[in-house]
Design a protein around this motif. Sequence first.
Motif, PDB file in Angstrom:
ATOM      1  N   VAL A  36      15.953  -0.982  66.065  1.00 36.58           N
ATOM      2  CA  VAL A  36      14.555  -1.064  66.464  1.00 36.58           C
ATOM      3  C   VAL A  36      14.008   0.324  66.755  1.00 36.58           C
ATOM      4  N   TRP A  37      12.793   0.561  66.268  1.00 35.73           N
ATOM      5  CA  TRP A  37      12.082   1.793  66.610  1.00 35.73           C
ATOM      6  C   TRP A  37      10.654   1.483  67.002  1.00 35.73           C
ATOM      7  N   ASN A  38      10.165   2.168  68.022  1.00 32.22           N
ATOM      8  CA  ASN A  38       8.741   2.233  68.312  1.00 32.22           C
ATOM      9  C   ASN A  38       8.199   3.479  67.608  1.00 32.22           C
ATOM     10  N   ASN A  39       7.553   3.290  66.473  1.00 25.39           N
ATOM     11  CA  ASN A  39       6.985   4.393  65.710  1.00 25.39           C
ATOM     12  C   ASN A  39       5.509   4.548  66.068  1.00 25.39           C
ATOM     13  N   ARG A  40       5.114   5.732  66.460  1.00 25.66           N
ATOM     14  CA  ARG A  40       3.713   5.940  66.820  1.00 25.66           C
ATOM     15  C   ARG A  40       2.806   5.705  65.614  1.00 25.66           C
ATOM     16  N   ASP A  41       1.738   4.949  65.836  1.00 25.32           N
ATOM     17  CA  ASP A  41       0.823   4.574  64.764  1.00 25.32           C
ATOM     18  C   ASP A  41      -0.231   5.665  64.590  1.00 25.32           C
ATOM     19  N   LYS A  42      -0.072   6.485  63.549  1.00 25.43           N
ATOM     20  CA  LYS A  42      -0.971   7.624  63.329  1.00 25.43           C
ATOM     21  C   LYS A  42      -2.348   7.189  62.839  1.00 25.43           C
ATOM     22  N   LYS A  43      -2.533   5.905  62.541  1.00 28.35           N
ATOM     23  CA  LYS A  43      -3.861   5.426  62.147  1.00 28.35           C
ATOM     24  C   LYS A  43      -4.782   5.299  63.355  1.00 28.35           C
ATOM     25  N   ASP A  44      -4.197   5.244  64.523  1.00 33.21           N
ATOM     26  CA  ASP A  44      -4.966   5.218  65.761  1.00 33.21           C
ATOM     27  C   ASP A  44      -5.304   6.649  66.154  1.00 33.21           C
ATOM     28  N   ALA A  45      -6.581   6.916  66.432  1.00 32.04           N
ATOM     29  CA  ALA A  45      -7.040   8.295  66.638  1.00 32.04           C
ATOM     30  C   ALA A  45      -6.363   8.964  67.831  1.00 32.04           C
ATOM     31  N   PHE A  46      -6.291   8.260  68.955  1.00 33.71           N
ATOM     32  CA  PHE A  46      -5.645   8.847  70.129  1.00 33.71           C
ATOM     33  C   PHE A  46      -4.164   9.113  69.871  1.00 33.71           C
ATOM     34  N   THR A  47      -3.465   8.133  69.304  1.00 36.79           N
ATOM     35  CA  THR A  47      -2.040   8.279  69.038  1.00 36.79           C
ATOM     36  C   THR A  47      -1.776   9.401  68.043  1.00 36.79           C
ATOM     37  N   ALA A  48      -2.633   9.547  67.053  1.00 35.37           N
ATOM     38  CA  ALA A  48      -2.481  10.618  66.070  1.00 35.37           C
ATOM     39  C   ALA A  48      -2.628  11.995  66.720  1.00 35.37           C
ATOM     40  N   GLU A  49      -3.580  12.123  67.631  1.00 37.38           N
ATOM     41  CA  GLU A  49      -3.793  13.411  68.289  1.00 37.38           C
ATOM     42  C   GLU A  49      -2.646  13.733  69.248  1.00 37.38           C
ATOM     43  N   TYR A  50      -2.180  12.727  69.981  1.00 39.36           N
ATOM     44  CA  TYR A  50      -0.998  12.916  70.831  1.00 39.36           C
ATOM     45  C   TYR A  50       0.183  13.378  69.977  1.00 39.36           C
ATOM     46  N   SER A  51       0.393  12.731  68.850  1.00 39.83           N
ATOM     47  CA  SER A  51       1.520  13.061  67.968  1.00 39.83           C
ATOM     48  C   SER A  51       1.401  14.474  67.426  1.00 39.83           C
ATOM     49  N   ARG A  52       0.165  14.899  67.111  1.00 36.73           N
ATOM     50  CA  ARG A  52      -0.036  16.258  66.613  1.00 36.73           C
ATOM     51  C   ARG A  52       0.388  17.286  67.658  1.00 36.73           C
ATOM     52  N   ILE A  53       0.003  17.062  68.908  1.00 29.50           N
ATOM     53  CA  ILE A  53       0.360  17.995  69.975  1.00 29.50           C
ATOM     54  C   ILE A  53       1.878  18.095  70.119  1.00 29.50           C
ATOM     55  N   VAL A  54       2.535  16.940  70.142  1.00 31.61           N
ATOM     56  CA  VAL A  54       3.993  16.921  70.302  1.00 31.61           C
ATOM     57  C   VAL A  54       4.683  17.552  69.097  1.00 31.61           C
ATOM     58  N   ARG A  55       4.212  17.230  67.908  1.00 34.39           N
ATOM     59  CA  ARG A  55       4.835  17.769  66.691  1.00 34.39           C
ATOM     60  C   ARG A  55       4.742  19.292  66.660  1.00 34.39           C
ATOM     61  N   GLU A  56       3.569  19.822  66.944  1.00 41.92           N
ATOM     62  CA  GLU A  56       3.397  21.273  66.922  1.00 41.92           C
ATOM     63  C   GLU A  56       4.192  21.935  68.042  1.00 41.92           C
TER      64      GLU A  56
END
Length: 260
Positions: A145-165
């Motif tokens: 099982v994985w909880n994969n962040r949904d990048k189609k959601d604007a807030f989740t995508a921006e959070y993911s960008r910050i963490v990725r960078e």
Amino acid sequence: MSESYSQTTPLHTLNSLNRFSDRAEDYVKYRPSYPTAAIDIILESLNKNSQIFAADIGAGTGISSRILAGRGVNVIAIEPNAAMREAGEPHPLVDFRDGTAEFTKLSDQSVDLVTCFQSFHWFNPEPTLSEFHRILKPSGRLAIVWNNRDKKDAFTAEYSRIVREASNNHPGESRMQSVEPLLATPDFINIREYNFTYRQKLDLTGLIGRAKSVSYLPQELLADKKFLESFEELYQRFRDENNLVYLVYRTSVHLGEVIN
């Protein structure tokens, strides 16, 4: 500062046993749970007429172990990191034990179910799947099982960008090849995938705590004022009338049956 990584770097080579030692408190408080429907599909038609015994591998602080125990499952929570085991809230049906995915120390054919919640990508896949095959009963089931962040959601995508960078594109941000060994192994059959949506609601403290629980963000960065301000700005942009923001996940469940 973070090291540079190749996206093809196997995650099990990156200090997988000790990397969460300084994150246990934030992990307990701020990691997401899992949707009810995902647990339903894992347990569906499994050992209907008798008690289910499960091994939850890479159990961490026992988030998933306690969810299974709440359904009446007897759970052996295998976790190699002492800090994570000790941070786990006790439950009468959860038995925390030291062990690894590759060497669980469990007996042959001793469990009905093996689960890996948000953990399989940290394991050396070939010996791990062989070990799972060994400890499962002939009618046993494996659930990854994985909880994969949904990048189609604007807030989740921006959070993911910050963490990725901030992580210098750590391979843990993708996990793209993590399920491939399961699909290729001769030890399991009837592999199928299910997907569910899950929303984690967070206030500002929770949002920052969620970021601090990410094992591949360096501690010096997590104390950096500018980095923390990026989450405060994100929170202010997206908070609702209840002063909450929502990380949206696509929870993937891969199930397989052991070959007798």
